[in-house]
Design a protein around this motif. Structure first.
Motif, short mmCIF file in Angstrom:
data_model
loop_
_atom_site.label_atom_id
_atom_site.label_comp_id
_atom_site.label_asym_id
_atom_site.label_seq_id
_atom_site.Cartn_x
_atom_site.Cartn_y
_atom_site.Cartn_z
N ALA A 1 10.32 -55.64 -44.04
CA ALA A 1 9.49 -55.66 -42.83
C ALA A 1 9.87 -54.44 -41.99
O ALA A 1 10.75 -54.52 -41.14
CB ALA A 1 9.71 -56.95 -42.05
N GLY A 2 9.23 -53.33 -42.23
CA GLY A 2 9.52 -52.12 -41.47
C GLY A 2 10.94 -51.66 -41.71
O GLY A 2 11.33 -51.40 -42.85
N ASP A 3 11.75 -51.61 -40.66
CA ASP A 3 13.12 -51.13 -40.79
C ASP A 3 14.10 -52.25 -41.10
O ASP A 3 15.31 -52.05 -41.05
CB ASP A 3 13.54 -50.42 -39.49
CG ASP A 3 12.72 -49.17 -39.28
OD1 ASP A 3 12.27 -48.59 -40.30
OD2 ASP A 3 12.50 -48.77 -38.12
N GLY B 1 4.61 -68.55 -39.72
CA GLY B 1 4.43 -67.15 -39.33
C GLY B 1 5.43 -66.81 -38.24
O GLY B 1 5.57 -67.54 -37.27
N VAL B 2 6.16 -65.69 -38.42
CA VAL B 2 7.22 -65.31 -37.49
C VAL B 2 6.98 -63.88 -37.00
O VAL B 2 6.67 -63.00 -37.81
CB VAL B 2 8.61 -65.37 -38.19
CG1 VAL B 2 9.72 -64.97 -37.24
CG2 VAL B 2 8.86 -66.75 -38.77
N ASP B 3 7.14 -63.67 -35.72
CA ASP B 3 7.10 -62.32 -35.17
C ASP B 3 8.50 -61.72 -35.34
O ASP B 3 9.49 -62.27 -34.85
CB ASP B 3 6.71 -62.36 -33.69
CG ASP B 3 6.79 -60.98 -33.07
OD1 ASP B 3 6.02 -60.10 -33.48
OD2 ASP B 3 7.64 -60.77 -32.17
N VAL B 4 8.59 -60.59 -36.02
CA VAL B 4 9.90 -60.05 -36.38
C VAL B 4 10.65 -59.54 -35.15
O VAL B 4 11.85 -59.78 -34.99
CB VAL B 4 9.75 -58.94 -37.44
CG1 VAL B 4 11.09 -58.28 -37.73
CG2 VAL B 4 9.17 -59.51 -38.73
N ALA B 5 9.95 -58.86 -34.24
CA ALA B 5 10.63 -58.25 -33.10
C ALA B 5 11.30 -59.30 -32.22
O ALA B 5 12.44 -59.12 -31.78
CB ALA B 5 9.63 -57.43 -32.28
N SER B 6 10.62 -60.40 -31.95
CA SER B 6 11.18 -61.43 -31.07
C SER B 6 11.92 -62.51 -31.84
O SER B 6 12.68 -63.28 -31.25
CB SER B 6 10.06 -62.08 -30.25
OG SER B 6 9.19 -62.80 -31.11
N GLY B 7 11.69 -62.59 -33.14
CA GLY B 7 12.28 -63.67 -33.93
C GLY B 7 11.62 -65.01 -33.67
O GLY B 7 12.10 -66.04 -34.12
N GLU B 8 10.51 -64.99 -32.96
CA GLU B 8 9.87 -66.26 -32.60
C GLU B 8 8.79 -66.68 -33.58
O GLU B 8 8.11 -65.85 -34.17
CB GLU B 8 9.28 -66.15 -31.19
CG GLU B 8 10.37 -66.38 -30.15
CD GLU B 8 9.94 -66.04 -28.74
OE1 GLU B 8 8.72 -65.93 -28.51
OE2 GLU B 8 10.84 -65.86 -27.90
N ILE B 9 8.66 -68.00 -33.71
CA ILE B 9 7.62 -68.55 -34.59
C ILE B 9 6.28 -68.39 -33.89
O ILE B 9 6.12 -68.79 -32.73
CB ILE B 9 7.92 -70.02 -34.91
CG1 ILE B 9 9.18 -70.09 -35.77
CG2 ILE B 9 6.74 -70.69 -35.59
CD1 ILE B 9 9.69 -71.49 -36.01
N TRP C 1 5.41 -56.36 -36.80
CA TRP C 1 5.65 -56.90 -38.14
C TRP C 1 5.69 -58.42 -38.05
O TRP C 1 6.26 -58.98 -37.12
CB TRP C 1 6.98 -56.39 -38.71
CG TRP C 1 6.87 -54.98 -39.22
CD1 TRP C 1 7.10 -53.83 -38.51
CD2 TRP C 1 6.45 -54.57 -40.52
NE1 TRP C 1 6.86 -52.74 -39.30
CE2 TRP C 1 6.46 -53.16 -40.54
CE3 TRP C 1 6.07 -55.27 -41.68
CZ2 TRP C 1 6.12 -52.43 -41.67
CZ3 TRP C 1 5.73 -54.54 -42.80
CH2 TRP C 1 5.75 -53.13 -42.79
N ARG C 2 5.07 -59.05 -39.03
CA ARG C 2 5.10 -60.51 -39.12
C ARG C 2 5.61 -60.92 -40.49
O ARG C 2 5.26 -60.31 -41.49
CB ARG C 2 3.70 -61.09 -38.91
CG ARG C 2 3.25 -60.95 -37.47
CD ARG C 2 1.82 -61.40 -37.26
NE ARG C 2 1.47 -61.22 -35.85
CZ ARG C 2 0.25 -61.32 -35.35
NH1 ARG C 2 -0.76 -61.64 -36.15
NH2 ARG C 2 0.04 -61.15 -34.07
N LEU C 3 6.42 -61.97 -40.47
CA LEU C 3 6.85 -62.59 -41.72
C LEU C 3 6.05 -63.87 -41.93
O LEU C 3 5.80 -64.60 -40.96
CB LEU C 3 8.34 -62.95 -41.65
CG LEU C 3 9.32 -61.79 -41.51
CD1 LEU C 3 10.72 -62.35 -41.22
CD2 LEU C 3 9.33 -60.95 -42.78
N PHE C 4 5.68 -64.13 -43.16
CA PHE C 4 5.11 -65.42 -43.52
C PHE C 4 6.06 -66.02 -44.56
O PHE C 4 6.40 -65.37 -45.54
CB PHE C 4 3.68 -65.27 -44.05
CG PHE C 4 2.73 -64.85 -42.95
CD1 PHE C 4 2.05 -65.80 -42.21
CD2 PHE C 4 2.58 -63.50 -42.63
CE1 PHE C 4 1.22 -65.42 -41.16
CE2 PHE C 4 1.74 -63.11 -41.59
CZ PHE C 4 1.05 -64.07 -40.85
#
Ligand code: ZN
Length: 410
Positions: free
Chosen positions: A352-354, A44-52, A30-33
């Protein structure tokens, strides 16, 4: 068998291909924008890692809209007369029994959609219609363009410049009809155009039109006196206007969202209410009172019976759309009063998913809430004032690259 085959989830599927073995395993991404309230940047953020993952420079502050399939995010920059397109880098390929997930770096597409004052941006069956208020026309283009391909825009032209909306509706286009007495007022209805831009049939009346959404096979426009429902009929779009009646003596919908998984609509309804709309019910409107004024609301595309409302007391509220009741709440932020300008920095919601993501612009954060327990899971710090937010992603089968590599080395 190499242990690499068994890495990952218990349900990992193993495929053997001619000329070499490769494994597929279930992958969730899952990605957040997230746009900034005042700065010309989308993160753009990777949800699982919380990293940009990356930060994208835009022309001006953007409002984000995602495509139905999640491959693209449109960054609508009204005051800068442009819409930019972000490739999200997540794509699903449907294989019937399962879907493959393809992950790539997100990036800005090479083309922009330029024109004067873009606001309402609607995707319908894979086609975007971006309406440019000061030109009185929409530019329509296909969502499924290759990154480097410049779209050939089809213009859908309204009667005059106004705060309008258009929808690509199969062989037809729908476009709002400006108020003939005052182009600064909201539109008065919808008309149907054929491929050459000629009007077909009568105007479907929708006084003070503002707000549109799709759910299942229904499209709606919110009017001052009710909701205009559009269905695809045998010989083109068919319209049904359903008055608010007793539900809306003083209120109306100006922003509406379409349910995913369940066919329903959720709209604002005055400052301290939302309304559930189902045209098939005997009482099509169900009003939900809120304890304080509403800041934002979102539908849950995965747990279809839920929607979320964020209120100005800093609380995220879970709404069961079947019962029409608020069933849970979680205090997340400081107060965000609705006094002041409608465009002041205030939280926005994405699922974002769960996890439910809520921006907190004044604290420079995105809160992540566990959708199952409705408790706070974590938060992501972002520079500036994180504001509008969309989530894309899901679960699919992906190639196990580690294993493939080991095999090549054999
Ligand atoms: Zn508007």
């Amino acid at each position: 068998m190499n242990k690499g085959f068994l890495k990952g989830t218990a349900g990992a599927l193993v495929l053997l291909a001619a000329g070499g073995a490769f494994a597929e395993e279930e992958t969730t991404a899952w990605r957040l924008f997230v746009s900034d309230h005042s700065a010309a940047v989308v993160t753009g953020v990777d949800v699982a890692s919380g990293e940009i993952i990356d930060r994208f420079q835009t022309y001006g502050p953007a409002r984000l809209v995602r495509s139905e399939d999640g491959t693209r995010v449109l960054a609508v920059q009204t005051n800068d007369d442009v819409v930019q397109v972000i490739d999200t880098g997540i794509e699903f390929e449907d294989h019937g029994g399962h879907a493959d997930i393809h992950l790539d770096a997100p990036g800005l597409a090479d083309f922009t959609v330029a024109g004067q004052y873009p606001v309402h941006t609607v995707e319908h069956s894979g086609k975007w219609a971006v309406f440019f208020d000061k030109e009185g026309l929409a530019r329509v283009f296909d969502n499924h363009l290759e990154g480097a391909e410049t779209p050939s825009f089809v213009n859908v032209v309204a009667d005059a410049p106004h705060h309008g909306v258009a929808v690509a509706f199969g062989e037809r286009s729908l476009v709002s009809v400006p108020n003939p007495e005052n182009a600064d007022a909201l539109p008065i209805g919808i008309e149907v155009l054929d491929r050459s831009g000629d009007r077909i049939g009568d105007v479907a009346e929708c006084p003070d039109l503002h707000g549109e959404a799709t759910s299942g096979d229904l499209l709606v426009f919110a009017c001052g006196d009710g909701i205009l429902v559009v269905r695809a009929g045998r010989s083109g779009p068919e319209f049904q206007h359903i008055e608010y009646g007793a539900a809306g003596a003083d209120e109306r919908v100006t922003t509406v969202l379409g349910g995913r998984g369940l066919q329903y609509f959720l709209g604002n309804f005055g400052a301290r209410k939302v309304v559930l709309f189902d045209p098939f019910e005997a009482a099509p409107y169900r009003v939900v009172d809120l304890p304080t004024r509403r800041v934002d609301f979102a539908v849950d595309p995965i747990r279809a019976q839920f929607a979320y409302v964020f209120t100005e007391d800093g609380t995220l509220r879970q709404l069961n759309v079947l019962s029409g009741r608020l069933v849970d709440d979680l205090k997340l932020t400081g107060p965000y009063s609705m006094d002041g300008n409608w465009s002041d920095p205030r939280p926005r919601i994405a699922v974002a998913g769960d996890l439910i993501a809520v921006t907190d612009p004044l604290e420079g954060k995105v809160h992540l809430v566990d959708a199952a327990t409705f408790e706070k899971a974590s938060e992501i710090g972002l520079e500036g004032m994180p504001y509008t937010i969309v989530a894309v992603g899901g679960t699919g089968m992906s190639e196990d690259h580690d294993h493939e590599h080991e095999h090549e080395d054999d």
